[in-house]
Design an enzyme around this catalytic site. Structure first.
Site, short mmCIF file in Angstrom:
data_model
loop_
_atom_site.label_atom_id
_atom_site.label_comp_id
_atom_site.label_asym_id
_atom_site.label_seq_id
_atom_site.Cartn_x
_atom_site.Cartn_y
_atom_site.Cartn_z
N GLY A 51 0.78 -1.24 0.00
CA GLY A 51 0.00 0.00 0.00
C GLY A 51 0.81 1.28 0.00
N ASP A 107 0.44 3.52 4.26
CA ASP A 107 -0.63 4.20 3.55
C ASP A 107 -1.70 4.72 4.49
OD1 ASP A 107 -1.48 1.64 4.21
OD2 ASP A 107 -2.15 1.09 2.20
N ASP A 110 -5.51 2.51 10.53
CA ASP A 110 -6.93 2.16 10.69
C ASP A 110 -7.15 1.67 12.13
OD1 ASP A 110 -9.57 1.61 9.87
OD2 ASP A 110 -9.07 -0.40 9.23
N LYS A 138 -7.66 7.03 9.84
CA LYS A 138 -9.08 6.87 10.18
C LYS A 138 -9.16 6.77 11.69
CE LYS A 138 -10.48 3.76 6.44
NZ LYS A 138 -11.05 2.42 6.22
N PHE A 159 -14.29 2.93 3.36
CA PHE A 159 -13.25 2.15 2.72
C PHE A 159 -12.79 2.86 1.46
CE2 PHE A 159 -11.14 -1.17 0.37
CZ PHE A 159 -10.37 -1.74 1.37
N VAL A 160 -11.52 3.21 1.42
CA VAL A 160 -11.00 4.00 0.30
C VAL A 160 -9.97 3.23 -0.51
CG1 VAL A 160 -11.42 6.24 1.40
CG2 VAL A 160 -9.24 5.07 1.80
N ASP A 166 -5.68 -0.53 -1.99
CA ASP A 166 -6.37 -1.49 -2.84
C ASP A 166 -7.62 -2.06 -2.21
OD1 ASP A 166 -4.98 -3.11 -0.84
OD2 ASP A 166 -5.55 -4.82 -2.07
N ARG A 172 -4.97 0.20 -7.04
CA ARG A 172 -3.79 0.87 -6.48
C ARG A 172 -3.30 1.99 -7.38
NH1 ARG A 172 -1.93 -2.13 -2.06
NH2 ARG A 172 -2.05 -4.38 -2.25
P1 IMP Z 1 -4.71 -1.56 10.66
O1 IMP Z 1 -3.79 -2.61 11.18
O2 IMP Z 1 -6.14 -1.90 10.87
O3 IMP Z 1 -4.38 -0.16 11.10
O4 IMP Z 1 -4.63 -1.68 9.11
C1 IMP Z 1 -3.81 -1.01 8.32
C2 IMP Z 1 -3.82 -1.61 6.94
O5 IMP Z 1 -5.16 -1.98 6.52
C3 IMP Z 1 -3.37 -0.58 5.96
O6 IMP Z 1 -1.98 -0.59 5.81
C4 IMP Z 1 -4.11 -0.96 4.71
O7 IMP Z 1 -3.37 -1.91 3.98
C5 IMP Z 1 -5.39 -1.61 5.19
N1 IMP Z 1 -6.55 -0.66 5.14
C6 IMP Z 1 -7.17 -0.07 6.18
N2 IMP Z 1 -8.17 0.73 5.78
C7 IMP Z 1 -8.17 0.65 4.43
C8 IMP Z 1 -8.97 1.30 3.41
O8 IMP Z 1 -9.89 2.09 3.64
N3 IMP Z 1 -8.65 0.95 2.12
C9 IMP Z 1 -7.65 0.09 1.80
N4 IMP Z 1 -6.88 -0.51 2.72
C10 IMP Z 1 -7.14 -0.23 4.02
MG MG Z 2 -0.96 -1.65 4.31
#
Ligand code: IMP
Ligand code: MG
Length: 187
Positions: A51, A107, A110, A138, A159-160, A166, A172
């Site tokens: 990403g 990227d 979340d 987010k 979700f973006v 992706d 991407r």
């Molecule tokens: P986390 O561990 O939940 O913070 O997830 C982070 C990873 O989830 C990011 O590096 C992205 O690869 C993926 N991700 C989280 N939200 C999105 C979204 O809205 N679109 C695409 N990928 C996302």
């Molecule tokens: Mg990622």
């Protein structure tokens, strides 16, 4: 005079959230912030594949510091829009980061699971410093407490895709970041 046409929006997108021009302006701003933090010092960038690849490529060209680049791969969602359990390290670092200034680039922040795991893993390698830079945040979705040092944009809980992000490995290469239509959020 014909009205100026706005660029065509990808048919799978509900709407464009951040245009290409806004992304590039903000990436330049982040480059200036990096310069303020590191001055002329060297730092080691750890980019989270896949990403963060586009963001990393643009961000690194905004600084003239000596930089070392390494890429790391962490298990992702697969063809889903929700994070599945504990992230797994698929491919680790190749560079030695002990005694180095490390900048983790991703990227999107979340739930915070991926970056809190990665940051603590790297802190265990005795680096000189560890900072985290994400393009998107987010905030409302956090499940573990974690904040990045540099953030490009705060975004709502949608979700973006695009500019590296992706869904099931697609989108991407979109130049802007947009919200995927709900009917496209199925594998
Ligand atoms: P986390 O561990 O939940 O913070 O997830 C982070 C990873 O989830 C990011 O590096 C992205 O690869 C993926 N991700 C989280 N939200 C999105 C979204 O809205 N679109 C695409 N990928 C996302
Ligand atoms: Mg990622």
């Amino acid at each position: 005079m014909p009205a100026k046409k706005s660029p065509a929006i990808h048919p799978d997108l509900e709407k464009v959230l951040i245009t290409e021009a806004r992304i590039l302006r903000r990436v330049k701003g982040l480059g200036r912030e990096l310069k303020r933090i590191y001055g002329d010092q060297e730092f080691t960038v750890v980019s989270v594949m896949n990403g963060a690849i586009l963001f990393t490529a643009d961000l690194l060209r905004q600084v003239d510091n000596p930089v070392r680049l390494d890429c790391i791969r962490i298990s992702s969602y697969g063809a889903m829009t929700e994070s599945q359990g504990i992230p797994k390290l698929i491919h680790g670092l190749t560079l030695d980061v002990s005694g180095r200034h490390v900048l983790i680039v991703d990227d999107i922040l979340d739930t915070g699971k991926t970056l809190s795991l990665l940051a603590s893993m790297i802190r265990g390698m005795q680096p000189r410093s560890v900072r985290v830079c994400v393009l998107l945040d987010k905030k409302g979705r956090r499940q573990v407490p974690f904040e990045a040092d540099l953030v490009g944009f705060q975004i709502p809980d949608k979700f973006v895709v695009g500019y590296g992000l992706d869904f099931a490995e697609r989108y991407r290469n979109l130049t802007s970041i947009g919200v995927l239509k709900p009917e496209r959020q199925q594998a």
